[in-house]
Enzyme design. Sequence first.
Site, short mmCIF file in Angstrom:
data_model
loop_
_atom_site.label_atom_id
_atom_site.label_comp_id
_atom_site.label_asym_id
_atom_site.label_seq_id
_atom_site.Cartn_x
_atom_site.Cartn_y
_atom_site.Cartn_z
N GLY A 175 0.69 -1.40 0.02
CA GLY A 175 0.09 0.09 0.00
C GLY A 175 0.67 1.11 0.04
N THR A 177 -4.74 -1.57 1.31
CA THR A 177 -6.24 -1.31 1.62
C THR A 177 -6.78 -0.23 0.60
OG1 THR A 177 -5.88 -2.17 3.55
CG2 THR A 177 -8.05 -0.87 3.45
N GLU A 226 2.76 7.15 7.70
CA GLU A 226 3.75 7.13 9.09
C GLU A 226 3.40 8.24 9.75
OE1 GLU A 226 6.66 5.70 11.26
OE2 GLU A 226 5.93 4.70 9.44
N ASN A 271 6.05 4.41 -0.02
CA ASN A 271 6.59 5.59 0.71
C ASN A 271 8.02 5.10 1.13
OD1 ASN A 271 6.96 8.45 1.58
ND2 ASN A 271 6.60 7.50 3.50
N GLY A 330 2.15 2.87 2.50
CA GLY A 330 3.10 3.00 3.17
C GLY A 330 4.41 2.41 2.65
N ASP A 382 5.87 18.90 -10.78
CA ASP A 382 5.48 20.51 -11.26
C ASP A 382 6.38 21.14 -10.02
OD1 ASP A 382 3.98 19.81 -8.87
OD2 ASP A 382 2.45 21.37 -9.55
N LEU A 403 0.13 17.65 -8.75
CA LEU A 403 0.80 17.08 -9.89
C LEU A 403 2.18 16.58 -9.10
CD1 LEU A 403 0.62 19.65 -12.84
CD2 LEU A 403 -0.98 17.46 -12.43
#
Length: 299
Positions: free
Chosen positions: A66, A95, A271, A71, A68, A218, A215
């Site tokens: 997912g 999820t 997080e 990332n 997390g 950008d 975006l």
Amino acid sequence: MANYPASLLILNGKSAGDDLLRQAVSLLREEGVAIHVRVTWEKGDAARYIDEAHALGVETVIAGGGDGTINEVATALIALPDANRPALGILPLGTANDFATSAGIPESLDKALQLAIVGKATAVDIARVNDETCFINMATGGFGTRITSETPEKLKAALGGVSYLIHGLVRLDTLKPDQCEITGEAFHWQGNALVIGIGNGRQAGGGQQLCPNALINDGQLELRIFTGDELLPALLTTLTKPEESPNIVDGQSAWFDITAPHGMTFNLDGEPLSGEHFRIALLPGALRCRLPPDCPLLR
């Protein structure tokens, strides 16, 4: 596809038993595609696997999980030197899958896996908070953060994104705004915030479009504040029809400074980070990500 360079798939441990994924990986391997698979069990595993990916010389690291997981992998990737940094591929297995959904990543496992391996790598931005913690999708603060962090895992598994809304309505007794001051380039606001979204991507909390114009290439962060003057109506409008809410403040900047005298918590792609001061700044084009050619998040 046999001519494509090797990839390393970092798979969230919760998805390790996915039979469809196992079949998709096996089929690609039969076609001659080199895919290394590593499974995470605890925090820090992704960073260790990124070091391994670097040693293996793979061209792509695929985040299977997912928001997390995506990332965590993205954050570990930007710690590598530019010249040796593999591209990021995305396999949505969580999820909510907010980042993957808004980026237009296919829901089909085999199509998403193929895109993650052979898709065009495009430079995208990532945000850094207080010079250490990162997020690729969104930082959310206020009551919305408490909903997301407190929603029971079983409810999330059963209902997906709708679970956040349901749990939020159940917890109305805890509804309190966060007093804070937010500064950016040509932006300043001070007051009581019910929900704060600072988006590199567009949605969080299982499909809530907090920053619908964001975006990821950008050089700008989108800010949306739902002010907490009339709490209950503001929450209901925020979660159901945000475009009709009278309590919205929007901003755009490459960085934002947030000061909260009583402290607050931001959710950075799952997080939590608590404190009284947050400096959120973009690292433009810091990461190459394999995205669909019609990705809505690209300018």
